[in-house]
Design an enzyme around this catalytic site. Structure first.
Site, short mmCIF file in Angstrom:
data_model
loop_
_atom_site.label_atom_id
_atom_site.label_comp_id
_atom_site.label_asym_id
_atom_site.label_seq_id
_atom_site.Cartn_x
_atom_site.Cartn_y
_atom_site.Cartn_z
N LYS A 73 -2.79 -5.33 -4.63
CA LYS A 73 -3.71 -4.58 -5.63
C LYS A 73 -2.98 -5.24 -7.09
O LYS A 73 -4.46 -5.01 -7.73
CB LYS A 73 -3.56 -3.21 -5.58
CG LYS A 73 -3.39 -2.91 -4.40
CD LYS A 73 -1.99 -0.61 -4.02
CE LYS A 73 -2.51 -0.49 -2.61
NZ LYS A 73 -1.14 -1.20 -2.00
N CYS A 82 1.50 5.17 1.53
CA CYS A 82 0.48 5.39 2.81
C CYS A 82 0.95 5.84 3.59
O CYS A 82 1.34 5.28 4.67
CB CYS A 82 0.19 3.85 3.79
SG CYS A 82 2.41 2.60 2.92
#
Length: 793
Positions: free
Chosen positions: A186, A317
């Protein structure tokens, strides 16, 4: 490779074989495995069925998707100007070769672009590693992915992991904090967004990427370096107590507030069951209960450091509302209107998402449910906290707009499970209404401007703040429960929480960051030799040594220089800056002791006005396929330009010809060296292979020629290897540590070890003695241990 390293790797392979699985790559989704693990968990099903997170009638599809292996996904980086050329090469060459291809009588499934990712720059495929080995065309495709990943042109990243950076809406002028950044996929997206305009070598924005684990920070450095940006800094702090930084604004110190913050917190990871198969047998609600407090503290610290009008993305997640909506609801409630959830329903069209939920219950690992805090018996109140329950006041709940959160379910678009919330800060947090006070007296500096990479507790000598949140004091009592031990977290299938022991404040002793003073005699010959433009920001040059010869010169942006100079005692900096020049002892006789470094050439090139050689595409092919070609092999135009130029480091520039559309249509800038009778390029091997691919040269043939050249005599090879080892910079040796870490943490490595054919010969011309001492000392400290915790996406 040493004997102990080989024994350790052999032991790891045996352990994987005993489990019935493949290598690290298999875990990352390139193949299904683990037949001995039954993908059943009664408690998991009972818990999520009761919470109703899956729409009616879709439960079977949801569970079926969780039992299927995760497709591999790749992202073409948008950082470099030739991203479209890479996409063109991928589609027109590699994907075209896969059309109508059959393996073992079955047609190979074509890769598909992710419909919601802009400009077709992200793709997914169900090709397994086993299938990749069975076909020459698939093997070529795999080699392409590995090599381009090493160059930083492709990132192998889970699809849902790409969502948070996109929703941050980053612009090149934004100051960005990535709070829990490792392994760095990211972070790489954020860097790309800063460099959206490649004509601007120094964007006004920057990324500060943080991780609590010292060793994982080096993996983060390795990922970030692929993008060659002067606007990235990697730091090592506990995200829940990351210090306030200061910057100099017109002669006075001010607190640094970030325009964008990515808060991708450690989580239980039950959205990764398709990839992390162990979660099936180890899943329990206890993980979420233990992590909730830590997640809330990290998110709270994030919004404290967010600028008014700024945007923070919170993501996990995990599918569990205790880690998701409960954290967001608690944060919104204590913000008293200072925060609001952004409506991003119109962003990322094509992405199937579910709204956040507003009602949930809390369950212990023994299956006992609680609907309200008042129902929790006193002996359970250390495990369950009030902030884990939904808000009961209907008006408050409606004002929170929790339905604006994003829930990604695996069966909707063949992905992992994920949760995202986008927060906007409208006003200061209520406990920080009075802005922090700062001493305005600036430090006096003499001689070299040094920033030592050490860390103090909180920099209280410089900053006086309002007390942080009263609730945080209460939550600190829970620290022992909320900070899971690393080994225990692995057993429980947790996604990389920090260790329960206090983080070492110092870790590896980092080399200092020493900025070149304005009158440094080192710079004048460089400026003259390369005819640097007067606008060149020489004050942004730094080295990593105080003693002996300065071997490497690095550059950071003006804004990061400001951060470094004003926070040396509060920040543990692991790495920053991009290498732009390397010392070359042979260069001194030609007027400059420093040659250009390829990784920083795109940053430097706009300021260089001399020693630029324009080359045609045929010249580029010669430079990239031959080790040290004679000048007579180049075009007559190139020979004329070189004829009257002094020996030494040069810039080799290729500009595309619009009248020849079949040729490469993006500019290339290479570092080179002009000798008495030859002209060569100093470009890392994978980067050379990348450029050759873009020009349509058969790379496998080029690799065979190169191997023949490298294996002429055993003595020559040994000599080159010895010189490479001695001449490697500290950061080059970091790669060995990172490669070991990538193998041990179980993430798809997606790259082979650095192959340095060009660098071997290059190092013949370098002064090696001091580097050998520095690099050996640094790496011995780095190699004390490697991280084996699960890496989050």
């Amino acid at each position: 490779m040493g004997r102990r390293a080989r024994d350790r790797r052999r032991q790891q392979q045996q352990q994987r074989q005993e489990r019935g699985g493949g290598g690290a790559g298999d875990q990352a989704g390139w193949a299904g495995g683990y037949p001995e693990i039954v993908k059943e968990n009664e408690l998991f099903e009972r818990y999520y069925q009761e919470l109703g997170i899956v729409p009616a009638g879709e439960w079977d599809a949801f569970m079926a998707a969780l039992r299927e292996p995760l497709p591999a996904t790749l992202r073409i980086t948008g950082y470099r100007s030739h991203a479209k050329e890479i996409l063109h090469c991928l589609k027109e060459k590699y994907f075209r070769e896969l059309q109508n291809l059959e393996v073992d009588g079955q047609k190979v499934e074509m890769p598909q672009s992710l419909s919601w990712y802009p400009e077709e720059l992200a793709w997914h495929t169900n090709l397994s590693r086993k299938i990749l080995r069975k076909s020459p065309q698939l093997e070529k495709f795999h080699q392409f992915l590995v090599s381009e990943t090493e160059c930083g042109n492709i990132s192998r990243q889970e699809a849902v992991s790409m969502i948070p950076p996109l929703l941050l809406n980053v612009s090149p002028h934004h100051k960005i904090l990535d709070m829990c950044a490792a392994p760095g996929s990211k972070t790489a997206q954020l860097i790309e967004m800063l460099h959206a305009d490649m004509n601007v070598p120094f964007p006004k924005g920057f990324v500060i990427a943080n991780d609590v684990d010292n060793k994982r920070c080096y993996l983060l450095v390795h990922q970030a370096k692929r993008l060659n940006s002067p606007c990235i800094m990697v730091v090592n702090h506990d995200a829940s107590s990351i210090p306030n930084l200061q910057i100099d604004v017109d002669g006075r110190k001010e607190i640094l507030f970030y325009d964008r913050i990515l808060c991708d917190v450690p989580c239980s990871g039950d959205g990764t069951m398709r990839k992390n198969i162990d979660v099936w047998k180890k899943w329990t609600t206890q993980n979420s209960l233990q992590l909730h407090g830590l997640q809330l503290r990290i998110a709270t610290r994030g919004v404290e450091q967010l600028a008014e009008g700024g945007r923070m993305v919170y993501s996990t997640c995990s599918l569990n509302p205790i880690e998701n909506e409960a954290v967001i609801a608690s944060l919104l409630e204590k913000s008293q209107g200072a925060l609001e959830l952004a409506d991003v329903s119109s962003e990322l069209p094509g992405l199937k998402r579910m709204p956040g939920i507003t009602k949930w219950k809390v369950m212990l690992k023994d299956g006992q449910w609680f609907e309200e805090w008042k129902d929790v018996p006193s002996n359970r109140q250390t495990q369950i906290r009030p902030t884990m329950f939904p808000v009961k006041d209907e008006e408050k709940l409606k004002a929170m707009n929790l339905e604006r959160c994003l829930r990604i379910l695996p069966h909707h678009q063949n992905t992992g499970g994920f949760f995202v919330a986008v927060l906007i800060k409208k006003s200061p947090m209520p406990w920080n209404k009075r802005q922090p006070k700062v001493h305005q007296k600036l430090p006096q500096r003499t001689g070299d401007t040094e920033v030592t990479a050490t860390n103090s507790d909180n920099g209280s000598d410089c900053i006086t703040e309002e007390p942080i949140l009263a609730e945080n004091e209460e939550s600190k009592k829970m620290e022992g429960l909320q900070n899971l031990d690393t080994e225990q977290s692995k057993k429980e299938g947790v996604c990389g929480p920090p260790p329960s022991k206090k983080m070492k404040l110092f870790g590896f002793k980092e080399d200092p960051f020493v900025f070149l003073p304005e009158d440094d005699p080192l710079f004048l010959p460089i400026q003259k030799f390369y005819a640097l433009d007067p606008s060149f920001p020489k004050m942004n040059l730094l080295t990593r040594t105080q003693e002996g010869k300065k071997r490497q010169l690095y550059m950071v942006s003006k804004e990061l220089r400001n951060v470094l100079l004003n926070n040396s005692e509060k920040m543990k900096v692991i790495n920053t800056g991009i290498k732009v020049w390397s010392r070359n002892s042979d260069g001194e006789q030609f007027g400059c002791a420093f040659r250009l470094a390829q990784e920083g050439i795109y940053t430097l090139y706009p300021f260089i006005n001399a020693r630029i050689i324009s080359v045609c595409i045929e010249d580029v092919k010669i430079l990239l396929t031959q080790e040290n070609p004679f000048l007579t092999k180049f075009s007559s135009e190139t020979q004329k330009k070189v004829k009257d130029m002094a020996m030494g480091s040069v810039v080799l520039k290729y500009d595309p010809n619009p009248e020849k559309p079949d040729d490469l249509q993006c500019p290339i800038v290479l570092c080179g060296w002009q000798g008495k009778t030859s002209l060569r390029a100093f470009v890392p091997k994978n980067e050379r292979l990348h450029y050759l691919r873009m020009m349509g040269v058969e790379v496998f043939k080029a690799k065979k020629k190169e191997e023949e050249l490298e294996n002429k005599t055993e003595e020559e090879v040994q000599h080159n290897l010895a010189q490479t080892e001695d001449g490697m910079d500290v950061e080059d040796k970091e790669h060995d540590l990172v490669t070991k870490m990538e193998a041990e943490i179980g993430e798809e490595s997606s790259q082979s070890p650095v192959e340095s054919s060009a660098m071997e010969t290059e190092n013949k011309t370098e002064d090696l003695d001091q580097s050998s001492k520095n690099a050996t000392t640094h790496i011995s400290k780095e190699s004390k241990g490697t991280d084996t915790s699960t890496v989050k996406d």
